[in-house]
Design an enzyme around this catalytic site. Structure first.
Site, PDB file in Angstrom:
ATOM      1  N   TYR A  90      -3.960  -3.184   4.801  1.00  0.00           N
ATOM      2  CA  TYR A  90      -3.618  -2.116   5.732  1.00  0.00           C
ATOM      3  C   TYR A  90      -3.037  -2.599   7.058  1.00  0.00           C
ATOM      4  O   TYR A  90      -1.912  -2.257   7.413  1.00  0.00           O
ATOM      5  CB  TYR A  90      -4.848  -1.240   6.006  1.00  0.00           C
ATOM      6  CG  TYR A  90      -5.350  -0.527   4.777  1.00  0.00           C
ATOM      7  CD1 TYR A  90      -4.596   0.481   4.181  1.00  0.00           C
ATOM      8  CD2 TYR A  90      -6.558  -0.864   4.184  1.00  0.00           C
ATOM      9  CE1 TYR A  90      -5.033   1.139   3.048  1.00  0.00           C
ATOM     10  CE2 TYR A  90      -7.006  -0.211   3.048  1.00  0.00           C
ATOM     11  CZ  TYR A  90      -6.243   0.776   2.474  1.00  0.00           C
ATOM     12  OH  TYR A  90      -6.666   1.408   1.347  1.00  0.00           O
ATOM     13  N   PRO A 103      -3.324   8.746   1.786  1.00  0.00           N
ATOM     14  CA  PRO A 103      -3.455   9.701   0.680  1.00  0.00           C
ATOM     15  C   PRO A 103      -3.902  11.060   1.182  1.00  0.00           C
ATOM     16  O   PRO A 103      -4.325  11.206   2.336  1.00  0.00           O
ATOM     17  CB  PRO A 103      -4.543   9.067  -0.199  1.00  0.00           C
ATOM     18  CG  PRO A 103      -5.398   8.340   0.784  1.00  0.00           C
ATOM     19  CD  PRO A 103      -4.479   7.849   1.870  1.00  0.00           C
ATOM     20  N   HIS A 329      -6.295   5.517   5.696  1.00  0.00           N
ATOM     21  CA  HIS A 329      -7.085   4.950   4.607  1.00  0.00           C
ATOM     22  C   HIS A 329      -7.865   3.690   4.972  1.00  0.00           C
ATOM     23  O   HIS A 329      -8.739   3.259   4.230  1.00  0.00           O
ATOM     24  CB  HIS A 329      -6.130   4.624   3.457  1.00  0.00           C
ATOM     25  CG  HIS A 329      -6.742   4.669   2.103  1.00  0.00           C
ATOM     26  ND1 HIS A 329      -8.096   4.646   1.887  1.00  0.00           N
ATOM     27  CD2 HIS A 329      -6.187   4.721   0.871  1.00  0.00           C
ATOM     28  CE1 HIS A 329      -8.340   4.685   0.581  1.00  0.00           C
ATOM     29  NE2 HIS A 329      -7.188   4.731  -0.038  1.00  0.00           N
ATOM     30  N   SER A 445     -14.206  -0.166  -7.205  1.00  0.00           N
ATOM     31  CA  SER A 445     -15.150  -0.330  -6.105  1.00  0.00           C
ATOM     32  C   SER A 445     -15.957  -1.618  -6.239  1.00  0.00           C
ATOM     33  O   SER A 445     -16.435  -1.971  -7.322  1.00  0.00           O
ATOM     34  CB  SER A 445     -16.113   0.863  -6.080  1.00  0.00           C
ATOM     35  OG  SER A 445     -17.156   0.625  -5.150  1.00  0.00           O
ATOM     36  N   SER A 545      -4.841   5.160  -9.724  1.00  0.00           N
ATOM     37  CA  SER A 545      -6.207   5.380  -9.282  1.00  0.00           C
ATOM     38  C   SER A 545      -6.786   6.618  -9.948  1.00  0.00           C
ATOM     39  O   SER A 545      -6.131   7.653 -10.039  1.00  0.00           O
ATOM     40  CB  SER A 545      -6.253   5.561  -7.767  1.00  0.00           C
ATOM     41  OG  SER A 545      -7.581   5.763  -7.335  1.00  0.00           O
ATOM     42  N   GLN A 546      -8.020   6.484 -10.409  1.00  0.00           N
ATOM     43  CA  GLN A 546      -8.761   7.639 -10.912  1.00  0.00           C
ATOM     44  C   GLN A 546      -9.535   8.252  -9.738  1.00  0.00           C
ATOM     45  O   GLN A 546     -10.344   7.584  -9.101  1.00  0.00           O
ATOM     46  CB  GLN A 546      -9.748   7.221 -12.010  1.00  0.00           C
ATOM     47  CG  GLN A 546     -10.583   8.390 -12.498  1.00  0.00           C
ATOM     48  CD  GLN A 546     -11.652   8.013 -13.516  1.00  0.00           C
ATOM     49  OE1 GLN A 546     -11.897   8.742 -14.449  1.00  0.00           O
ATOM     50  NE2 GLN A 546     -12.302   6.882 -13.339  1.00  0.00           N
TER      51      GLN A 546
END
Length: 674
Positions: A90, A103, A329, A445, A545-546
């Protein structure tokens, strides 16, 4: 304000009970790196890379030196990769935040029949925000536990406590993630309300009393009236935050020359969050247009200046019912955004709007409009920022598709992981579109460890490539059973790498750590990090991404490379929502074509499963009332523990549309990579 780094944290829930992030062995990572890259390179490229990797990992070589330094760092730091990862992912990124980094969650379309309805919705929403913040202030959120693979493990909670207390400060070369200072007697807490490109201070605590919903509505009505009564043109200062990070840092330094601007910046940077009261966009409302509107506000001619992108949480309430939240984010991952927004939506439907008149209403001071002094230099910078945002808006190729043939229940009945199955389908879609595999990112994660964030599941596996070739290459004529075996092998490989990633043994963070240690030691960059294979490995053409939800909303984001796709998906029982993005500028990509190939692949995989497994017919599932889901009242999810069944509550005007298709999260991999 202090810099928010890993040493700023102290996990109130799990504390030191969580283990430290492990450090994989050098040989394990190098072996996995070669296996991940072999089928993505030409034979000549791979042979060169193999030699470079062998040299890097040789006994007594530079790799062992860097590994030893990382081991020392692990002993001293709470999380050895946190700062490296935060900067690389980032803070070092110079691209503008809209579309490229931030997002959004898109709420169900609201039916506002009059202007007052959107203000009532906003007041109710702010009331929920303040309620949620009481749990944060008391550090009282219930502990999260992992689900899916290796379920039941407690997870680090610290990301939640950055929701309303952090700010991304632009810098010329690197941004800074800033934490608000706390004091014994903090200043009154406030929210910034953006309306018609103007910013207003809405104090939510006055005389040590939190404003109730009636008070909030009264203040919002005042703000709407004040915003509409401004005679002189108002400079859309928020546009500056939509520019590249270096450009915004330079513009901010110009703004800071004036004390009026310094005061306004200070109020914005210290606020809890933003609530952006948007004007109607005038476009036909669809999932695709609403997603785009959340990501960029429609540009400078619509609501693009009605934003402040450096704040972690911006709640958007459009007069046309287009609502959602866009997040900066860097402080937290997708699960935090999901849990917070689900709590708010469930709060709004489970708690009737409390618009009772309070005695203190007439005593409330009017909200304060933030003022700006704009020099000709600032006006020029604003014009430049507006032009760039306009190009961003025109360049985004967004396509939100609800795949209704089947959902995760059908996949589960095949004894397959829904996430792994969908990842293989994404590989098949890309291969059908472009005829080759590419480096793919699926975030996973690492919150099982202290200060864990994410690492990458490398979904473009050799096994996935073998399956997609069998499904698409007309020269190959495998049987259905052979295709099915290849599918199961691909899903097993995906699942295996997922377990490696969530247990801290994936390659991306480790390679990043080795690279950054070399930079800190001021030694020449090792050849492995200059090799073309390393550049290819980190050019994520497919960023996936889920992000499953328990209420009817969905997540979206932009691609992370110019010739790439962003592919976010939300699997539900009998459907899957896909948010696919790309850039019109790229001649190589087309979101509509990708979605078309994705749908075809999912249908082909269903047909294959049915032929080989005689699986259940998805249409029968949809017609079976036994699979209808109701709102869950007891779960480990922190939000639903405090949310009554919506069928037992009555909603006053305005009606808040929140549908709950189901309540079970699938797996721990619900962090979106951005």
């Amino acid at each position: 304000m202090p810099i928010l780094n890993q040493e700023s944290f102290k996990d109130s829930a799990s504390g030191d009970a969580l283990p430290k992030l492990p450090l994989p062995t050098l040989s394990e990572t190098l072996d996995r790196y070669l296996r991940c890259m072999k089928h993505l390179l030409t034979e000549q490229q791979f042979n060169k890379t193999q030699k470079i990797v062998k040299q890097f990992g040789a006994p007594g070589g530079v790799g062992e030196l860097l590994q030893s330094k990382l081991a020392e760092r692990r002993g001293k730091k709470t999380n050895w990769v946190y700062d490296y990862w935060l900067n690389d992912m980032y803070l070092n990124n110079r691209l503008a935040l809209p579309v490229n980094s931030s997002p959004a969650m898109v709420f169900p379309q609201q039916n506002f029949k009059a202007p007052i309805d959107s203000l009532r919705f906003s007041a109710h929403l702010i009331s929920g925000i303040l309620e949620y913040k009481t749990f944060l202030d008391a550090r009282a959120l219930p502990l999260d536990y992992a689900r899916g693979q290796l379920s039941g493990t407690p997870l680090c909670m610290e990301q939640y406590y950055c929701l309303f207390t952090s700010y991304r400060l632009p810098g010329p070369d690197r941004d800074t993630l800033v934490a608000q200072e706390s004091s014994v007697m903090p200043e009154p807490e406030h929210i910034i309300v953006a309306c018609k490109n103007q910013f207003f201070v809405l104090d939510v605590v006055i005389n040590f009393r939190r404003l109730n919903e009636r008070d909030l509505l009264t203040q919002l009505e005042k703000i709407a009236k004040m915003a509409g009564s401004e005679d002189e043109p108002v400079p859309p200062i928020g546009l500056l935050t939509s520019d590249g990070r270096t450009e915004w840092a330079e513009a901010r330094s110009v703004l800071m020359r004036e004390s009026t601007n310094r005061d306004s910046l200070d109020m914005i940077e210290r606020c809890l969050c933003l609530v952006c009261l948007d004007e109607a966009s005038g476009t036909e409302q669809s999932d695709t247009t609403r997603a785009a509107m959340m990501l960029h506000g429609g540009g400078p001619s619509m609501n693009g200046g009605n934003r402040w992108y450096d704040k972690p949480m911006q709640f958007i309430v459009g007069a046309d019912g287009c609502c959602g939240v866009v997040c900066e984010h860097s402080p937290f991952e997708g699960i935090v955004l999901v849990q917070c927004t689900e709590y708010l939506l469930k709060y709004m439907i489970a708690s009737p709007s409390k618009l009772v008149r309070a005695a203190s209403v007439s005593e409330l001071p009017a909200p304060r409009r933030l003022r700006w002094k704009c020099s000709p230099e600032i006006q020029k910078l604003l014009s430049s920022s507006a032009d760039k945002l306009h190009r961003v808006v025109n360049n985004l190729d967004m396509n939100v598709h609800k795949f209704s043939d089947y959902g995760k229940e059908f996949i589960k009945k095949q004894k397959m992981s829904p996430d792994a199955y969908i990842q293989v389908a994404l590989q098949l879609a890309y291969y059908r579109c472009h005829g080759r595999p590419v480096s793919t990112y699926e975030s996973a994660s690492t919150r099982r460890f202290q200060q864990g964030r994410v690492d990458n599941i490398r979904s473009a596996t050799p096994e996935a490539l073998a399956f997609v070739r069998a499904m698409t290459d007309r020269k190959l004529i495998p049987s259905d059973m052979e295709k099915m075996e290849l599918l199961r092998c691909a899903i097993n490989a995906q699942t295996k790498y997922t377990v490696l990633t969530i247990t801290g043994m994936a390659i991306d963070n480790h390679l990043l750590g080795l690279r950054e240690v070399a930079r800190e030691m001021k030694i020449e960059k090792p050849e492995i990090f200059k090799d073309k294979a390393y550049l290819i490995s980190n050019h994520f053409i497919l960023s996936t991404s889920q992000v499953p939800t328990t209420v009817e909303m969905f997540c979206c984001y932009g691609p992370v490379v110019p010739n790439g796709y962003g592919a976010c998906y939300n699997p539900q029982s009998d459907y899957i929502i896909f948010s696919v993005s790309s850039f019109h500028d790229s001649l190589q990509t087309c979101s509509a074509q990708f979605v078309k190939c994705l749908v075809q692949g999912l249908q082909d995989m269903m047909d294959l499963c049915k032929r080989c497994n005689c699986g259940p017919n998805p249409s029968e599932q949809r017609n079976n009332p036994a699979v209808e889901m109701q709102i869950q009242t007891e779960t480990k999810d922190k939000t639903s523990q405090r949310t009554p069944d919506s069928t037992k509550s009555k909603q006053n005007a305005p009606e808040v549309l929140v549908k709950s298709p189901e309540t079970t999260f699938v797996g721990p991999r619900i962090q979106e990579k951005r």
